[in-house]
Design a protein around this motif. Sequence first.
Motif, PDB file in Angstrom:
ATOM      1  N   GLN A 173      81.826  62.184  83.599  1.00 60.08           N
ATOM      2  CA  GLN A 173      82.060  61.499  82.333  1.00 60.08           C
ATOM      3  C   GLN A 173      82.319  60.002  82.495  1.00 60.08           C
ATOM      4  OE1 GLN A 173      83.952  63.880  83.618  1.00 60.08           O
ATOM      5  NE2 GLN A 173      86.162  63.541  83.327  1.00 60.08           N
ATOM      6  N   ASN A 174      82.759  59.581  83.680  1.00 56.61           N
ATOM      7  CA  ASN A 174      83.044  58.155  83.902  1.00 56.61           C
ATOM      8  C   ASN A 174      82.202  57.553  85.032  1.00 56.61           C
ATOM      9  OD1 ASN A 174      85.101  57.947  81.925  1.00 56.61           O
ATOM     10  ND2 ASN A 174      86.541  58.936  83.318  1.00 56.61           N
ATOM     11  N   ARG A 175      81.212  58.309  85.489  1.00 54.27           N
ATOM     12  CA  ARG A 175      80.479  57.892  86.689  1.00 54.27           C
ATOM     13  C   ARG A 175      79.580  56.701  86.435  1.00 54.27           C
ATOM     14  NH1 ARG A 175      78.078  62.748  89.918  1.00 54.27           N
ATOM     15  NH2 ARG A 175      80.296  62.837  90.459  1.00 54.27           N
ATOM     16  N   TRP A 176      78.963  56.627  85.279  1.00 53.90           N
ATOM     17  CA  TRP A 176      77.987  55.576  85.000  1.00 53.90           C
ATOM     18  C   TRP A 176      78.594  54.504  84.101  1.00 53.90           C
ATOM     19  CZ3 TRP A 176      73.382  55.326  87.438  1.00 53.90           C
ATOM     20  CH2 TRP A 176      72.950  56.484  88.100  1.00 53.90           C
ATOM     21  N   GLN A 177      78.434  53.263  84.532  1.00 55.95           N
ATOM     22  CA  GLN A 177      78.902  52.141  83.731  1.00 55.95           C
ATOM     23  C   GLN A 177      77.893  50.997  83.816  1.00 55.95           C
ATOM     24  OE1 GLN A 177      83.011  50.945  84.124  1.00 55.95           O
ATOM     25  NE2 GLN A 177      83.696  53.025  84.600  1.00 55.95           N
ATOM     26  N   THR A 178      77.959  50.113  82.828  1.00 56.46           N
ATOM     27  CA  THR A 178      77.011  49.002  82.735  1.00 56.46           C
ATOM     28  C   THR A 178      77.754  47.684  82.944  1.00 56.46           C
ATOM     29  OG1 THR A 178      75.633  50.240  81.189  1.00 56.46           O
ATOM     30  CG2 THR A 178      75.293  47.857  81.305  1.00 56.46           C
ATOM     31  N   PHE A 179      77.172  46.821  83.773  1.00 60.57           N
ATOM     32  CA  PHE A 179      77.773  45.532  84.074  1.00 60.57           C
ATOM     33  C   PHE A 179      76.696  44.448  83.938  1.00 60.57           C
ATOM     34  CE2 PHE A 179      79.613  48.848  86.757  1.00 60.57           C
ATOM     35  CZ  PHE A 179      80.924  48.852  86.300  1.00 60.57           C
ATOM     36  N   GLY A 180      77.138  43.212  83.829  1.00 60.88           N
ATOM     37  CA  GLY A 180      76.151  42.151  83.676  1.00 60.88           C
ATOM     38  C   GLY A 180      76.764  40.779  83.845  1.00 60.88           C
ATOM     39  N   SER A 181      75.903  39.761  83.727  1.00 63.12           N
ATOM     40  CA  SER A 181      76.352  38.383  83.879  1.00 63.12           C
ATOM     41  C   SER A 181      75.374  37.449  83.190  1.00 63.12           C
ATOM     42  CB  SER A 181      76.456  38.012  85.361  1.00 63.12           C
ATOM     43  OG  SER A 181      75.154  37.935  85.943  1.00 63.12           O
ATOM     44  N   VAL A 182      75.856  36.236  82.944  1.00 65.02           N
ATOM     45  CA  VAL A 182      75.005  35.196  82.383  1.00 65.02           C
ATOM     46  C   VAL A 182      75.425  33.872  83.003  1.00 65.02           C
ATOM     47  CG1 VAL A 182      76.545  34.816  80.411  1.00 65.02           C
ATOM     48  CG2 VAL A 182      74.150  34.128  80.257  1.00 65.02           C
ATOM     49  N   GLY A 183      74.435  33.028  83.313  1.00 67.44           N
ATOM     50  CA  GLY A 183      74.705  31.722  83.887  1.00 67.44           C
ATOM     51  C   GLY A 183      73.859  30.657  83.216  1.00 67.44           C
ATOM     52  N   LEU A 184      74.454  29.488  82.997  1.00 66.07           N
ATOM     53  CA  LEU A 184      73.764  28.382  82.355  1.00 66.07           C
ATOM     54  C   LEU A 184      73.905  27.132  83.214  1.00 66.07           C
ATOM     55  CD1 LEU A 184      75.038  28.862  78.687  1.00 66.07           C
ATOM     56  CD2 LEU A 184      72.819  29.571  79.616  1.00 66.07           C
ATOM     57  N   GLY A 185      72.848  26.324  83.239  1.00 62.22           N
ATOM     58  CA  GLY A 185      72.882  25.081  83.982  1.00 62.22           C
ATOM     59  C   GLY A 185      72.198  23.961  83.218  1.00 62.22           C
ATOM     60  N   TRP A 186      72.705  22.755  83.427  1.00 66.43           N
ATOM     61  CA  TRP A 186      72.128  21.574  82.776  1.00 66.43           C
ATOM     62  C   TRP A 186      72.004  20.473  83.813  1.00 66.43           C
ATOM     63  CZ3 TRP A 186      75.182  17.827  79.110  1.00 66.43           C
ATOM     64  CH2 TRP A 186      74.305  16.834  78.629  1.00 66.43           C
TER      65      TRP A 186
END
Length: 1008
Positions: free
Chosen positions: A597-610
Amino acid sequence: MKKIFTEFSVIACFLLLLLSDVAFAQNVTVKGSVKDDQNLPIPGVSVIVKGTSNGVQTDASGNYTISAPSSGTLVFSFIGFNNQEIAVGTKTTINVTLTAANNDLQQVVVVGYGTQQKRDLTGSIASVKGQEIEKLTTTNPINALQGKVPGLTISNNGAPGSSPTVRIRGVNSTSGGAVNPLYVVDGQLQDNIDYLNPADIESIDVLKDASSIAIYGLKGANGVIAVTTKKSAKGKTTINLSSNVGIQKVTNQIEMADADGFKKLYSAQLANLGAAPFDYTNYNANTNWQDLIFRNAVINTNNLSISNNGEKSTTLINLGYNDQDGVMKYSNYKKFIARLNEEIRISDKIKVGANLTGFHWRNEPNTSSITNALWAAPIVAVQTNDLYNTMPSFQRAQVGNPVYIMERNRNTSINRGYRISGNLFAEIKFLKDFTLNSTVYTDLGFNNARSYSPLPFRTVNLGEGAAPTEVVYDNSVRTTVGQSANEYRKYQQDHTISYSKKFGQDHKLNAVAGFNSVYESYTTLSGSRRDTTVNVPNNPNLWYLNVVNQNNPTFNSGGGEEESNAGVFLRTSYSYKDKYLFNGTIRRDGNSKLANQNRWQTFGSVGLGWVVSEEGFFKDNVKGVDFFKLRGAYGSLGNAGSIPNNLFEIGLTTASNAIFGDQIYTALSNAYLVNPNLRYEKIKGFDVGFDLKALKNRLSAEVSYFDKKTEDLLTTYTLPGPAGNYTYYDNLGTVTNKGIEISLGWNDKIGKDFSYSINPNFSYVSNNVEAIGNTTNFLITNGINVTETGRSIGYFRGYKQIGIYQSAADMARMPVMAGSQIGDIAYEDVNGDGQINTDDRTYLGSPFPPYSYGLSITLNYKGFDATIDGQGFAGHKIYTQRKTQVFATLNYEANRLNAWTAPGSTNVEPILDNTRANNFLFSNYFIEPGDYFRLRNVQLGYTFNQGFINKLAISKLRVFVSGQNLKTWSKTTGYSPEAIIGNPTSSGADNGLYPITAVYTFGLNVTF
C-alpha cells in the motif's frame, strides 16, 4: 572608335576581375600538425573551413591534410582547448599549438541517464577530472576528492584498503544506512567504488541538489557520485604505463608518559589511594610501544592501459595493481584490477558494447591493536632471555604485551575477495532525433576468510615484591580454526529513449524517458571450531572446520537479505536562445522494503536558469563579465536506505514459557511492530545560485545556497506488550540541512611559458532537528551523543568543566556533585539549582564539521608542473574516548603529567585517582576541537621534450615526486583530526584511530 574601345575596356576589366576571383577562389592543399602547449600531438582535433561543412580530423600523430580555398579560414577545435582560427592565404603548411581552455562551460557532465553541457545546468553539480585523481597515491579513488568539492565531506582512515566515509551536504537521517551517497559507475548503481582503479577514471561528477538527483529516485536521496571510466581515445592506438612507489610514515604519535613519567604518576596515584608503593626493581625499561608496532611502510600503484580505435570498433584494456603495506607491522592490502571496454559500430545508427571489470583483493589485517600499545606500561622490557615479558600485575589480566600479541597472531588470517562487475549495451538511433539505449548490468562479489587462533608462547612474569620472576605457560589454551564465506549479487537493467532536437536557431529540446530496475541480495555464513583434544598445527592448509572433529565446541552463524527497486522516469531539458533554461524530472519509484500500500511513490524536480550575460542590456552595460548565469531548482525524493529489508514481514521471536501437563511450551511473539502506514523518508530541497566567468574567462565563481529538509524520519521507540516490550517502527521527525557553497578559480598565463591557477572552495552546512517523536523532547541517546529537537543530529551532551575543586573552601561555596572531593573536576551548575546532577548536562558540540574548505594551486613552466593542495574542516568536536578507560591502571597520556597535586597546581587536570568516578563522567574535559588544515598534496613533475624522447618511440614521458599529508595544523591529540562521522547518532569517538600517514612518492607516466 572611342566608344568601341571603351566598351572593350569594360568587358576586358570585367573578365580580368572574374578571372582573378576564380583564381582567388581556387582550393589549395594545406598540411600541418596540431600540438598542445607541452609540444605533444593532439589526435582527433577538428579542422574545418569556417562557414562550411568541409572538415577533417588530425590522426594519431596530430597531423592533418585539408583542401581549402585560399580565401578561407581554418578553425581548429578540440574539447578542453581554446579554438583557434587561421586564414589560409598563400600558406600550404599550417602548424598549430592549442592552449588549454580556461572556460569549462562546454564541459559535459553526467546528469543521470545522460549528459549535459555545464552551461545548461540548472542544478548544483561539481566535476573533478581524472588527472587530479591520479595525482594522489591511494588505493581508493574517493580519497582523492577530499578538499576538491565544496559540500562534500570525506573522512579517511589510514588502514590499508580502507574505505572513506562520505557525506554530501550534511546528514539527512538518523539511520546509518540512510546517509551514504549513491555511486553510479558508467550507469551502474553501486554502494561503493572500492573495485575501481584510480588511474582508470576519466572524471567524477558530484550531484548535490535535489533537482539533480531526483531522477535516481529512492536510491539517490543522499546525493550521487557519478564516475565515468576511460574509453579508447579517438583515432589512435596508445599504450600507457604509470607507476609510482611511496613510503608511508606516521608523522605524529600520541604523547604518552615515558618510564620516568609513568613511575611518577603511578606512585602518586597509589599514594592518593593510601596503597603501598609498587616494586619497580625488575621494571627498569623505557619502552615506546608505538615505535614497536609502527613502521615506515611501502605503497606501490601500477597501471597499464592499451587502447585502440578502429574504423568499426574501439577497445580499451586496463590492468591495475596496488600493493599497500600498513604502518602497523605485518598488515598489507593488495588490489588486482582488470577492465575490458569494447564498443562495436555496426553502422552509423547502431552500436553495441560491453564493459567488464574483474577485481581481486587480499588483506592481511593488523595483528595487534593501537589501544593496547597506548595502554601498555612503558616500564616493561619487550623480552627477557628471548621470552616475551607479560605486563605488571596491575594490568596483566587486561593488557597484553603488544609485540607478543603481534608476533603470536602474525600470518594467522587469510582474507580474499573477488568481484566481477560489467554491462552489455546496445544503442540504436532512429527517426533522426531519437536514440534507444538498453543496458543490462551485473555485479557479483565473493569474499572468503580463514583464521587460526594459535597456541600461546612461553612468557615471563617479572618479580614484584615477594613474588619471584617466573616463566609461565597457559596449558588451558586450545587452537581454533574459523571459516566464513559471503556472496553478494546485484542485477540491473536500464532502458531509455531519448530525443534531441534543435528548432531553428533559438530552441533546443532534449528529453529522456526510461525504465530502471535493480535486484540485489547477499548471503553470509561463518563458523569456528575449537579443538579440545589435538591442537591444529599452524599450517594454512589445515585451517578448515572439518579438520577439527565435529564433536568439539562449534560456533556458527549465517544470514541473508534481498531487495528490489524499480522505477519509471522522464526528464526534459529546454533552452531558448541559450539563455532561458528549463529542466524537469518526474519518477515513479517502488521498493520491496515496504508493504504494497505504500511501496510506490512519485517524486520530481524542476530547475530554471537564466544566462543573464546573453541579454542585450547586460552586454551593453557590463564589461569584463564573459558569462553570468542565475539558477534555481527544487526537488523531492524518497529515501529507502533507512528501512531494513522486508520490514513489513514482521518476524517472530520466543516469549514466555507455559507448562501443560508434563510439557514446557515456549510462546511466540512478534519480533517488533511496524506502523502499517510506514512510509519512505522524504527529502525536499531547493537550491539557488549563480555561475560566473569574467576577465576573459580567467576568473570563475560558482555560489550556491541550499535548504534541504527530511520529513518522516524513520524512528524506533519502545511500546509495552503482554509478553514484554516491543520495538515500534514509525515515521516521526524532521531534519534540515541549510548551507552555502563557494567555489572560486583564477587561471592565467604570464608570457609564453608560465601559466598558473588558484582554486579555493568553501562550504558551510547547518544541521538541525526540527522535530523528533511525538513530543518536543523525544531523545535518541547512547549516553554520549544525543539527538533531540533544536540541535544537530548526534551532538555531544555532557557536563561542562569550570575548573578543579582546589580546597574545602571551594567545595563549600560551589555547587558540588555527590561524591566529589578536593582535586576533582568542578562542573557547571547549568540549571542554577545549586547542585550538580544529570540535569546539568548540556550541549558540548557536534561531531559533524559545519565548515569545510580546500585550496588547489597549479603552476606550469615549460616542461615543469607543480601542484599544491590543502584542505580542512572546522567547527566540529572529537571525543577522546581512549582517555576514559578505567578497567585497569593504564599508561597515562602526557597531559596527566600536569595532574592536580595541591591547591593552585592546575585548574584543568584532576587528581590521580582512578576510583573517583565523577572525574570520568562524560564532559568537555574529554572533548577536543577538531579544526584543522592539512597540506594534502605537494607534487612536482617534469614532462620531457618531445624531441628528446622521439628516439625512444615514446610520445609522452613524465616523472614526478610528491608528498601527501606533509603537515597538519590541529589541536587534537590523536593520530588524526579527521571527523569521525560513521553513524549519525553516535559519531565522533576517537578510541585509537588508525593514523593518516604522510606519503612520499616517486612515479612516472609513459605513453607509447
